[in-house]
Write a protein that holds these residues in place. Structure first.
Motif, PDB file in Angstrom:
ATOM      1  N   GLY A  69      24.579  83.208  50.280  1.00 27.23           N
ATOM      2  CA  GLY A  69      24.585  82.476  49.025  1.00 27.23           C
ATOM      3  C   GLY A  69      24.600  83.399  47.823  1.00 27.23           C
ATOM      4  O   GLY A  69      25.288  83.144  46.831  1.00 27.23           O
ATOM      5  N   VAL A  70      23.849  84.506  47.894  1.00 28.39           N
ATOM      6  CA  VAL A  70      23.811  85.469  46.795  1.00 28.39           C
ATOM      7  C   VAL A  70      25.184  86.120  46.626  1.00 28.39           C
ATOM      8  O   VAL A  70      25.665  86.301  45.505  1.00 28.39           O
ATOM      9  N   HIS A  71      25.844  86.451  47.726  1.00 30.49           N
ATOM     10  CA  HIS A  71      27.185  87.044  47.656  1.00 30.49           C
ATOM     11  C   HIS A  71      28.145  86.071  46.987  1.00 30.49           C
ATOM     12  O   HIS A  71      28.885  86.423  46.057  1.00 30.49           O
ATOM     13  N   PHE A  72      28.132  84.826  47.436  1.00 31.80           N
ATOM     14  CA  PHE A  72      29.019  83.811  46.888  1.00 31.80           C
ATOM     15  C   PHE A  72      28.748  83.604  45.399  1.00 31.80           C
ATOM     16  O   PHE A  72      29.664  83.573  44.574  1.00 31.80           O
ATOM     17  N   SER A  73      27.488  83.463  45.038  1.00 30.72           N
ATOM     18  CA  SER A  73      27.109  83.217  43.654  1.00 30.72           C
ATOM     19  C   SER A  73      27.509  84.383  42.754  1.00 30.72           C
ATOM     20  O   SER A  73      28.027  84.188  41.652  1.00 30.72           O
ATOM     21  N   THR A  74      27.288  85.613  43.225  1.00 31.37           N
ATOM     22  CA  THR A  74      27.611  86.771  42.402  1.00 31.37           C
ATOM     23  C   THR A  74      29.121  86.961  42.288  1.00 31.37           C
ATOM     24  O   THR A  74      29.619  87.350  41.237  1.00 31.37           O
ATOM     25  N   GLU A  75      29.859  86.667  43.346  1.00 31.58           N
ATOM     26  CA  GLU A  75      31.322  86.738  43.256  1.00 31.58           C
ATOM     27  C   GLU A  75      31.838  85.705  42.258  1.00 31.58           C
ATOM     28  O   GLU A  75      32.763  85.969  41.491  1.00 31.58           O
ATOM     29  N   ARG A  76      31.239  84.538  42.268  1.00 34.67           N
ATOM     30  CA  ARG A  76      31.615  83.496  41.300  1.00 34.67           C
ATOM     31  C   ARG A  76      31.313  83.981  39.885  1.00 34.67           C
ATOM     32  O   ARG A  76      32.103  83.774  38.968  1.00 34.67           O
ATOM     33  N   PHE A  77      30.165  84.642  39.692  1.00 36.24           N
ATOM     34  CA  PHE A  77      29.822  85.213  38.387  1.00 36.24           C
ATOM     35  C   PHE A  77      30.846  86.269  37.989  1.00 36.24           C
ATOM     36  O   PHE A  77      31.335  86.293  36.865  1.00 36.24           O
ATOM     37  N   ARG A  78      31.187  87.156  38.919  1.00 40.32           N
ATOM     38  CA  ARG A  78      32.155  88.219  38.648  1.00 40.32           C
ATOM     39  C   ARG A  78      33.492  87.636  38.183  1.00 40.32           C
ATOM     40  O   ARG A  78      34.080  88.089  37.204  1.00 40.32           O
ATOM     41  N   MET A  79      33.971  86.613  38.883  1.00 41.81           N
ATOM     42  CA  MET A  79      35.250  86.000  38.522  1.00 41.81           C
ATOM     43  C   MET A  79      35.166  85.284  37.170  1.00 41.81           C
ATOM     44  O   MET A  79      36.069  85.417  36.341  1.00 41.81           O
ATOM     45  N   ALA A  80      34.085  84.556  36.946  1.00 51.31           N
ATOM     46  CA  ALA A  80      33.933  83.826  35.683  1.00 51.31           C
ATOM     47  C   ALA A  80      33.819  84.778  34.499  1.00 51.31           C
ATOM     48  O   ALA A  80      34.330  84.498  33.411  1.00 51.31           O
ATOM     49  N   ALA A  81      33.166  85.918  34.709  1.00 47.21           N
ATOM     50  CA  ALA A  81      32.991  86.902  33.638  1.00 47.21           C
ATOM     51  C   ALA A  81      34.211  87.803  33.479  1.00 47.21           C
ATOM     52  O   ALA A  81      34.347  88.491  32.464  1.00 47.21           O
ATOM     53  N   GLY A  82      35.087  87.829  34.480  1.00 44.61           N
ATOM     54  CA  GLY A  82      36.271  88.674  34.422  1.00 44.61           C
ATOM     55  C   GLY A  82      35.955  90.154  34.498  1.00 44.61           C
ATOM     56  O   GLY A  82      36.598  90.977  33.848  1.00 44.61           O
ATOM     57  N   ILE A  83      34.954  90.505  35.311  1.00 46.36           N
ATOM     58  CA  ILE A  83      34.546  91.907  35.415  1.00 46.36           C
ATOM     59  C   ILE A  83      34.887  92.470  36.793  1.00 46.36           C
ATOM     60  O   ILE A  83      35.067  91.727  37.754  1.00 46.36           O
ATOM     61  N   LYS A  84      34.983  93.792  36.857  1.00 48.54           N
ATOM     62  CA  LYS A  84      35.216  94.477  38.120  1.00 48.54           C
ATOM     63  C   LYS A  84      33.945  95.259  38.451  1.00 48.54           C
ATOM     64  O   LYS A  84      33.541  96.163  37.714  1.00 48.54           O
ATOM     65  N   VAL A  85      33.282  94.869  39.552  1.00 51.95           N
ATOM     66  CA  VAL A  85      32.063  95.532  40.009  1.00 51.95           C
ATOM     67  C   VAL A  85      32.211  95.824  41.498  1.00 51.95           C
ATOM     68  O   VAL A  85      33.110  95.306  42.151  1.00 51.95           O
ATOM     69  N   THR A  86      31.348  96.642  42.034  1.00 52.82           N
ATOM     70  CA  THR A  86      31.411  97.017  43.447  1.00 52.82           C
ATOM     71  C   THR A  86      30.236  96.407  44.200  1.00 52.82           C
ATOM     72  O   THR A  86      29.086  96.546  43.785  1.00 52.82           O
ATOM     73  N   THR A  87      30.547  95.741  45.313  1.00 53.64           N
ATOM     74  CA  THR A  87      29.532  95.092  46.136  1.00 53.64           C
ATOM     75  C   THR A  87      28.916  96.076  47.111  1.00 53.64           C
ATOM     76  O   THR A  87      29.622  96.818  47.783  1.00 53.64           O
ATOM     77  N   ILE A  88      27.600  96.039  47.229  1.00 54.89           N
ATOM     78  CA  ILE A  88      26.868  96.793  48.241  1.00 54.89           C
ATOM     79  C   ILE A  88      26.143  95.751  49.098  1.00 54.89           C
ATOM     80  O   ILE A  88      25.089  95.246  48.714  1.00 54.89           O
ATOM     81  N   PRO A  89      26.728  95.382  50.260  1.00 58.09           N
ATOM     82  CA  PRO A  89      26.085  94.343  51.078  1.00 58.09           C
ATOM     83  C   PRO A  89      24.834  94.862  51.769  1.00 58.09           C
ATOM     84  O   PRO A  89      24.796  95.994  52.236  1.00 58.09           O
ATOM     85  N   GLY A  90      23.830  94.013  51.817  1.00 56.84           N
ATOM     86  CA  GLY A  90      22.600  94.340  52.527  1.00 56.84           C
ATOM     87  C   GLY A  90      22.597  93.668  53.882  1.00 56.84           C
ATOM     88  O   GLY A  90      23.577  93.050  54.296  1.00 56.84           O
ATOM     89  N   SER A  91      21.496  93.776  54.577  1.00 59.54           N
ATOM     90  CA  SER A  91      21.363  93.154  55.894  1.00 59.54           C
ATOM     91  C   SER A  91      20.460  91.931  55.819  1.00 59.54           C
ATOM     92  O   SER A  91      19.782  91.598  56.763  1.00 59.54           O
ATOM     93  N   GLY A  92      20.455  91.281  54.678  1.00 60.91           N
ATOM     94  CA  GLY A  92      19.640  90.090  54.472  1.00 60.91           C
ATOM     95  C   GLY A  92      19.043  90.101  53.075  1.00 60.91           C
ATOM     96  O   GLY A  92      19.173  91.082  52.331  1.00 60.91           O
ATOM     97  N   GLY A  93      18.401  88.996  52.714  1.00 60.90           N
ATOM     98  CA  GLY A  93      17.835  88.857  51.384  1.00 60.90           C
ATOM     99  C   GLY A  93      16.795  89.915  51.054  1.00 60.90           C
ATOM    100  O   GLY A  93      16.761  90.446  49.943  1.00 60.90           O
ATOM    101  N   SER A  94      15.956  90.261  52.020  1.00 61.03           N
ATOM    102  CA  SER A  94      14.904  91.259  51.767  1.00 61.03           C
ATOM    103  C   SER A  94      15.494  92.619  51.447  1.00 61.03           C
ATOM    104  O   SER A  94      15.036  93.304  50.529  1.00 61.03           O
TER     105      SER A  94
END
Length: 196
Positions: free
Chosen positions: A94-119
């Motif tokens: 959910g955090v990945h989806f929400s942040t990608e939606r934020f990135r697209m809405a803001a029109g910014i280019k950022v780099t994702t660092i995926p974790g192994s869970g919320g913690s």
């Protein structure tokens, strides 16, 4: 694993009433569209019992980034395209989806660092390994109160009751709304073939 492991275990459990599963948008609605092959079918392998909640996320930054508003975060990301790092709980979360939606809405280019869970995503953020990310208010409030993280916005269309002083992201980016639902499910009864 964005809820895949728990969903798979529940899907394979006997449909005898002893196993229930708390599912959410990420492992039941988002993952089927992001992952080529899931070990379960969200429509076939579960029986829905009830929805138990809807939750909002909160977009957070490390205080060391020096931003206090969403507009400032967007400005920093535009000044340093691809160099601002955001942490997620893993692909399809959910955090990945929400942040990608934020990135697209803001029109910014950022780099994702995926974790192994919320913690791990929150640990990476508190530790300064990423610049911004998200979480659920209940899991990040202690870090916000201690000054280890700064909340810039909640992901629901309106401000959250748990964090009334934090603006909704929609106040800056019109139409933004990425809350998530949670529900109780059980393994589906499967038809058994008769051997004659």
């Amino acid at each position: 694993a964005a809820g895949v492991l728990g969903a798979d275990a529940a899907a394979k459990a006997p449909p005898d009433g002893y196993t229930i599963f708390i599912g959410q948008a990420s492992n039941l609605a988002i993952n089927p569209h992001l992952m080529a092959k899931l070990p379960y079918d969200p429509l076939r392998d579960f029986t829905s019992v009830t929805q138990i909640g809807y939750s909002t996320g909160v977009l957070l930054v490390t205080p060391s980034l020096g931003v206090k508003t969403l507009k400032e975060l967007i400005a920093v990301a535009n000044e340093r395209p691809g160099k601002v790092l955001y942490g997620s709980a893993g692909a399809g979360s959910g955090v990945h989806f929400s942040t990608e939606r934020f990135r697209m809405a803001a029109g910014i280019k950022v780099t994702t660092i995926p974790g192994s869970g919320g913690s791990s995503a929150i640990t990476n953020l508190v530790g300064g390994h990423v610049d911004f990310g998200g979480g659920h208010p209940s899991e990040v409030l202690p870090h916000i109160k201690a000054g280890r993280l700064r909340a810039l916005g909640v992901s629901s269309a309106k401000r959250a009751a748990l964090m009334p002083d934090v603006p909704a992201i929609a106040e800056t980016l019109k139409g933004y709304d990425t809350g998530t639902w949670h529900g109780v499910l059980a393994p589906a009864a499967r038809k058994r073939s008769l051997v004659v």
